[in-house]
Design a protein around this motif. Structure first.
Motif, PDB file in Angstrom:
ATOM      1  N   GLY A 552      88.460  65.800  17.883  1.00  0.00           N
ATOM      2  CA  GLY A 552      88.453  64.919  16.726  1.00  0.00           C
ATOM      3  C   GLY A 552      87.145  64.156  16.650  1.00  0.00           C
ATOM      4  O   GLY A 552      86.165  64.477  17.329  1.00  0.00           O
ATOM      5  N   THR A 553      87.154  63.125  15.840  1.00  0.00           N
ATOM      6  CA  THR A 553      85.918  62.372  15.605  1.00  0.00           C
ATOM      7  C   THR A 553      85.380  61.735  16.879  1.00  0.00           C
ATOM      8  O   THR A 553      84.189  61.835  17.186  1.00  0.00           O
ATOM      9  N   LYS A 554      86.258  61.071  17.661  1.00  0.00           N
ATOM     10  CA  LYS A 554      85.797  60.355  18.854  1.00  0.00           C
ATOM     11  C   LYS A 554      85.242  61.296  19.911  1.00  0.00           C
ATOM     12  O   LYS A 554      84.198  61.042  20.519  1.00  0.00           O
ATOM     13  N   ARG A 555      85.962  62.385  20.154  1.00  0.00           N
ATOM     14  CA  ARG A 555      85.481  63.345  21.160  1.00  0.00           C
ATOM     15  C   ARG A 555      84.198  64.027  20.700  1.00  0.00           C
ATOM     16  O   ARG A 555      83.311  64.299  21.499  1.00  0.00           O
ATOM     17  N   ARG A 556      84.093  64.306  19.396  1.00  0.00           N
ATOM     18  CA  ARG A 556      82.881  64.927  18.861  1.00  0.00           C
ATOM     19  C   ARG A 556      81.678  63.999  19.055  1.00  0.00           C
ATOM     20  O   ARG A 556      80.604  64.425  19.461  1.00  0.00           O
ATOM     21  N   GLN A 557      81.882  62.718  18.781  1.00  0.00           N
ATOM     22  CA  GLN A 557      80.795  61.748  18.965  1.00  0.00           C
ATOM     23  C   GLN A 557      80.413  61.623  20.440  1.00  0.00           C
ATOM     24  O   GLN A 557      79.234  61.523  20.788  1.00  0.00           O
ATOM     25  N   ALA A 558      81.406  61.623  21.305  1.00  0.00           N
ATOM     26  CA  ALA A 558      81.130  61.528  22.747  1.00  0.00           C
ATOM     27  C   ALA A 558      80.377  62.749  23.250  1.00  0.00           C
ATOM     28  O   ALA A 558      79.456  62.635  24.071  1.00  0.00           O
ATOM     29  N   LEU A 559      80.739  63.935  22.750  1.00  0.00           N
ATOM     30  CA  LEU A 559      80.040  65.165  23.145  1.00  0.00           C
ATOM     31  C   LEU A 559      78.587  65.133  22.661  1.00  0.00           C
ATOM     32  O   LEU A 559      77.668  65.524  23.387  1.00  0.00           O
ATOM     33  N   TRP A 560      78.393  64.673  21.444  1.00  0.00           N
ATOM     34  CA  TRP A 560      77.027  64.593  20.910  1.00  0.00           C
ATOM     35  C   TRP A 560      76.187  63.597  21.709  1.00  0.00           C
ATOM     36  O   TRP A 560      75.037  63.860  22.051  1.00  0.00           O
ATOM     37  N   LYS A 561      76.792  62.464  22.053  1.00  0.00           N
ATOM     38  CA  LYS A 561      76.072  61.447  22.821  1.00  0.00           C
ATOM     39  C   LYS A 561      75.661  61.979  24.181  1.00  0.00           C
ATOM     40  O   LYS A 561      74.570  61.689  24.681  1.00  0.00           O
ATOM     41  N   ARG A 562      76.518  62.787  24.798  1.00  0.00           N
ATOM     42  CA  ARG A 562      76.239  63.294  26.152  1.00  0.00           C
ATOM     43  C   ARG A 562      75.233  64.446  26.135  1.00  0.00           C
ATOM     44  O   ARG A 562      74.304  64.486  26.942  1.00  0.00           O
ATOM     45  N   PHE A 563      75.403  65.408  25.205  1.00  0.00           N
ATOM     46  CA  PHE A 563      74.606  66.649  25.285  1.00  0.00           C
ATOM     47  C   PHE A 563      73.458  66.731  24.284  1.00  0.00           C
ATOM     48  O   PHE A 563      72.517  67.495  24.487  1.00  0.00           O
ATOM     49  N   GLN A 564      73.538  66.010  23.178  1.00  0.00           N
ATOM     50  CA  GLN A 564      72.441  65.900  22.204  1.00  0.00           C
ATOM     51  C   GLN A 564      72.166  67.176  21.402  1.00  0.00           C
ATOM     52  O   GLN A 564      71.546  67.116  20.358  1.00  0.00           O
ATOM     53  N   SER A 565      72.586  68.330  21.884  1.00  0.00           N
ATOM     54  CA  SER A 565      72.303  69.573  21.155  1.00  0.00           C
ATOM     55  C   SER A 565      73.376  70.611  21.452  1.00  0.00           C
ATOM     56  O   SER A 565      74.092  70.546  22.466  1.00  0.00           O
ATOM     57  N   LEU A 566      73.443  71.607  20.560  1.00  0.00           N
ATOM     58  CA  LEU A 566      74.404  72.691  20.711  1.00  0.00           C
ATOM     59  C   LEU A 566      74.075  73.543  21.932  1.00  0.00           C
ATOM     60  O   LEU A 566      74.966  73.959  22.690  1.00  0.00           O
ATOM     61  N   ASP A 567      72.786  73.795  22.148  1.00  0.00           N
ATOM     62  CA  ASP A 567      72.377  74.628  23.291  1.00  0.00           C
ATOM     63  C   ASP A 567      72.769  73.988  24.615  1.00  0.00           C
ATOM     64  O   ASP A 567      73.197  74.664  25.551  1.00  0.00           O
ATOM     65  N   ALA A 568      72.596  72.665  24.701  1.00  0.00           N
ATOM     66  CA  ALA A 568      72.963  71.962  25.938  1.00  0.00           C
ATOM     67  C   ALA A 568      74.461  72.052  26.185  1.00  0.00           C
ATOM     68  O   ALA A 568      74.915  72.182  27.327  1.00  0.00           O
ATOM     69  N   MET A 569      75.254  72.000  25.100  1.00  0.00           N
ATOM     70  CA  MET A 569      76.704  72.088  25.263  1.00  0.00           C
ATOM     71  C   MET A 569      77.114  73.499  25.683  1.00  0.00           C
ATOM     72  O   MET A 569      78.008  73.688  26.508  1.00  0.00           O
ATOM     73  N   LYS A 570      76.449  74.509  25.116  1.00  0.00           N
ATOM     74  CA  LYS A 570      76.745  75.896  25.502  1.00  0.00           C
ATOM     75  C   LYS A 570      76.502  76.124  26.985  1.00  0.00           C
ATOM     76  O   LYS A 570      77.239  76.841  27.652  1.00  0.00           O
ATOM     77  N   ALA A 571      75.451  75.499  27.513  1.00  0.00           N
ATOM     78  CA  ALA A 571      75.063  75.720  28.916  1.00  0.00           C
ATOM     79  C   ALA A 571      75.912  74.910  29.893  1.00  0.00           C
ATOM     80  O   ALA A 571      75.862  75.150  31.104  1.00  0.00           O
ATOM     81  N   ALA A 572      76.711  73.965  29.403  1.00  0.00           N
ATOM     82  CA  ALA A 572      77.468  73.077  30.288  1.00  0.00           C
ATOM     83  C   ALA A 572      78.651  73.796  30.929  1.00  0.00           C
ATOM     84  O   ALA A 572      79.265  74.689  30.330  1.00  0.00           O
ATOM     85  N   SER A 573      78.962  73.386  32.146  1.00  0.00           N
ATOM     86  CA  SER A 573      80.131  73.922  32.846  1.00  0.00           C
ATOM     87  C   SER A 573      81.382  73.184  32.386  1.00  0.00           C
ATOM     88  O   SER A 573      81.303  72.147  31.713  1.00  0.00           O
ATOM     89  N   VAL A 574      82.565  73.709  32.769  1.00  0.00           N
ATOM     90  CA  VAL A 574      83.826  73.053  32.414  1.00  0.00           C
ATOM     91  C   VAL A 574      83.870  71.656  33.027  1.00  0.00           C
ATOM     92  O   VAL A 574      84.299  70.692  32.385  1.00  0.00           O
ATOM     93  N   GLU A 575      83.390  71.532  34.264  1.00  0.00           N
ATOM     94  CA  GLU A 575      83.401  70.228  34.937  1.00  0.00           C
ATOM     95  C   GLU A 575      82.528  69.223  34.193  1.00  0.00           C
ATOM     96  O   GLU A 575      82.897  68.048  34.028  1.00  0.00           O
ATOM     97  N   GLU A 576      81.339  69.664  33.752  1.00  0.00           N
ATOM     98  CA  GLU A 576      80.445  68.760  33.022  1.00  0.00           C
ATOM     99  C   GLU A 576      81.047  68.348  31.680  1.00  0.00           C
ATOM    100  O   GLU A 576      80.915  67.201  31.257  1.00  0.00           O
ATOM    101  N   LEU A 577      81.717  69.295  31.006  1.00  0.00           N
ATOM    102  CA  LEU A 577      82.373  68.963  29.738  1.00  0.00           C
ATOM    103  C   LEU A 577      83.521  67.987  29.960  1.00  0.00           C
ATOM    104  O   LEU A 577      83.745  67.064  29.171  1.00  0.00           O
ATOM    105  N   ALA A 578      84.244  68.157  31.065  1.00  0.00           N
ATOM    106  CA  ALA A 578      85.386  67.284  31.351  1.00  0.00           C
ATOM    107  C   ALA A 578      84.962  65.867  31.698  1.00  0.00           C
ATOM    108  O   ALA A 578      85.762  64.928  31.579  1.00  0.00           O
ATOM    109  N   GLU A 579      83.703  65.699  32.132  1.00  0.00           N
ATOM    110  CA  GLU A 579      83.206  64.366  32.482  1.00  0.00           C
ATOM    111  C   GLU A 579      82.942  63.497  31.262  1.00  0.00           C
ATOM    112  O   GLU A 579      82.798  62.283  31.377  1.00  0.00           O
ATOM    113  N   VAL A 580      82.883  64.114  30.076  1.00  0.00           N
ATOM    114  CA  VAL A 580      82.591  63.365  28.849  1.00  0.00           C
ATOM    115  C   VAL A 580      83.713  62.363  28.583  1.00  0.00           C
ATOM    116  O   VAL A 580      84.901  62.662  28.792  1.00  0.00           O
ATOM    117  N   GLU A 581      83.339  61.199  28.136  1.00  0.00           N
ATOM    118  CA  GLU A 581      84.303  60.123  27.891  1.00  0.00           C
ATOM    119  C   GLU A 581      85.384  60.575  26.910  1.00  0.00           C
ATOM    120  O   GLU A 581      85.101  61.115  25.836  1.00  0.00           O
TER     121      GLU A 581
END
Length: 607
Positions: A552-581
């Protein structure tokens, strides 16, 4: 000497204080301190023939002098340091802007302190380490500390359950009440001791903690402290003792045709723990004057002042007394400046000087500097464009978009030929969204910049040819700025277009003035394209994440704040994604799978 200066000199106070010199435009060009203001300020206007070239140039530009009286010379020195940092006058010796240097901040004012990187020092009760010239080494230090000590790195403390960091043993979960303030405080104390270089003392402290935990049958705690102790011992073994003991700073100085380098070695507890370096442009200032200016600026910001500071040349006798008194008050114990003549300390000082000379040689060899200074390049450009005033400030504008979408503009500022990043601005263009129109975009950005200006530049550069220049001039002249010089720079032949002339100006391909104007244009382009890519990436990220269940909106904003780009999110591991607020493990797994499965809806979005 004008009438205003003559009147000021006649009524100068017979007390210590700070004097501020301004030019005809009211701009501060020099700040100094004096034991007796009357004597020091008047000395600038006597025996002019005996002054250095720099002082002669300064005196020629002084139009107004202001004085501030203080109770002592130490108070004058502190005020001088703060004013120089704030105004950075042209004729003062200044280090590279320390705002670009990061610090490590330990938030001791919090119940459960964190450690993180910052570029601002505040009077907030925290402890700061730095500034660090080598940001890579600083980040390696943070990584090492977090591997040794399970410190919290989240900002929020109001949670009912710990995050993934706790489960992978990288945090003690103070947010969930899993560790007491006292036990966490012991760990923070160990971190500060390590950053202070007190490794031998830290070893003893950790051994005691380990023994106490074992005696209380807290074997898990004892094992954790044991691992920390072993890491500290390994670090201690890697650091060689360079002197018999004590804390020292060793300042080496070297000069060549390209400038001046100051190398500072940090010795803590007799061991060399790190170094920093600073560069200055060459003036006709003596080594003594350069070192005195360095001491004032560096130690006014430094988080720690050692007992001894070794220098190749000591400040003048009267300056030396004031500086030692000032730093003694700052440190809360006696601080001395020494110029060693023999022994280990002399060898260390020689090593610092050698390293400074080596850095200058490498810098010149790699082409990182030109034998012509930035100020000389600005003066050359002023003459080439036949402008009446010195180019103290240059504004440059550029536009960036993709077929009319996410149109942005950048404005970069160069002062005396050097980038001034604190004055950079970026603009999201609203008047041309959806349709590419560089001319209208340029008109919007210059209107927004100059409609309510605080400071006008000496020159405006428009990235583009005659069309962009004409569009910008229409707005700038319409705002009543008829005397403001504006030029256009075409990309293909590096042609410079000026107002009212059909002929372009071509600068010499090897001239410092052309290199300066290219550098300004390239910096404006870089700043614009970076902002455009950020907005475009954010837009793409939003559209892609809309197709993932649980976002949703909050998780999308948190993901953007953490990774800043689509490429960075693609390269992230499950553990790194789970660390997002706000993220949980199942949703992190869905994001991870989405970028790796060949889904029709994903192909359509990513086209």
């Amino acid at each position: 000497m004008n009438e205003s200066i003559a009147k000021t000199l006649a009524v100068l106070p017979d007390k210590s204080g700070v004097y501020i010199m301004r030019d005809e435009h009211g701009k501060i060009i020099y700040i100094g301190k004096a034991v007796v203001l009357k004597n020091r300020v008047r000395s600038y206007f006597r025996n002019l023939a005996s002054h250095t070239v720099k002082v002669k140039a300064l005196v020629a530009k002084v139009a107004e002098i202001e004085t501030i009286v203080t109770d002592s010379e130490v108070e004058a020195l502190i005020l001088e340091c703060n004013l120089i940092k704030k105004h950075r006058p042209r004729y003062n010796i200044t280090l590279k802007d320390d705002k670009t240097y990061p610090y490590l901040k330990v938030t001791l004012q919090e119940d459960f302190p964190r450690i993180y990187v910052t570029r601002r020092q505040l009077r907030d009760g925290a402890k700061y380490y730095g500034p660090y010239a080598d940001a890579g080494a600083m980040h390696a230090t943070v990584k090492l500390l977090r591997s040794m000590f399970p410190l919290r790195n989240c900002r929020k403390m109001n949670t009912d359950r710990p995050c993934l960091q706790y489960h992978i043993k990288r945090c003690l979960a103070p947010c969930a009440g899993y560790v007491s303030r006292e036990d966490y405080g012991k760990m923070i104390k160990a971190v500060c001791m390590l950053l202070d270089g007190r490794t031998s003392e830290l070893e003893r402290e950790l051994k005691l903690q380990m023994q106490q935990a074992a005696e209380n049958y807290a074997f898990e705690e004892a094992a954790r402290v044991r691992d920390q102790l072993q890491a500290v011992i390994r670090m201690n073994e890697q650091q060689k003792a360079v002197t018999s003991g004590g804390d020292l700073d060793i300042v080496g100085l070297a000069k060549d045709s390209s400038g001046t380098c100051l190398q500072i070695f940090f010795v803590r507890g007799g061991k060399l723990i790190g170094r920093d370096n600073f560069f200055l442009q060459n003036d006709d200032d003596s080594d003594q004057e350069i070192l005195t200016a360095f001491i004032k600026q560096y130690y006014n910001e430094a988080s720690f002042v050692p007992r001894e500071i070794l220098l190749p040349v000591l400040p003048a006798a009267d300056e030396l007394i004031v500086l030692e008194e000032w730093l003694t008050a700052r440190a809360g114990r006696k601080v001395e400046f020494l110029q060693p003549r023999r022994g280990t300390k002399r060898e260390l000082l020689h090593l610092a000087v050698e390293n400074a000379a080596k850095l200058l040689e490498e810098r010149l060899r790699k082409g990182q500097v030109s034998l012509k200074t930035e100020e000389q390049a600005a003066e050359e450009l002023q003459k080439a464009l036949q402008l009446p005033n010195a180019l103290e400030r240059i504004d440059c504008f550029d536009i960036s978009h993709t077929q009319g979408t996410e149109t942005v503009a950048s404005m970069v500022v160069f002062r005396n030929g050097k980038p001034c990043k604190k004055d950079y601005r970026r603009y999201k263009i609203e008047s041309t969204e959806g349709k590419p129109d560089d001319f209208k975009s340029m008109q919007e950005v210059v209107y927004r910049r100059y409609k309510d200006y605080e400071e006008l530049p000496s020159l405006v550069i428009i990235d583009g040819g005659k069309g962009q220049l004409s569009s910008a001039l229409e707005v700038i002249r319409g705002l009543g700025l008829h005397e403001l010089p504006v030029i256009g720079l075409a990309k293909r032949e590096e042609e410079i277009f000026t107002e009212g002339s059909s002929e372009s100006i071509l600068l010499d391909r090897d001239s410092a003035s052309l290199h300066l104007i290219q550098r300004i244009r390239d910096e404006a382009h870089r700043f614009a394209i970076t902002y455009h890519r950020k907005l475009r990436s954010k837009r793409n990220l939003v559209s892609v994440l809309d197709h993932i269940e649980g976002i949703g909106t909050k998780r999308r904003q948190a993901l953007w704040k953490r990774f800043q780009s689509l490429d960075a999110m693609k390269a992230a591991s499950v553990e790194e994604l789970a660390e997002v607020e706000g993220m949980n493990y199942p949703t992190a797994q869905r994001i991870y799978d989405f970028f790796r499965l060949d889904l029709p809806e994903k192909r359509e979005v990513l086209k």
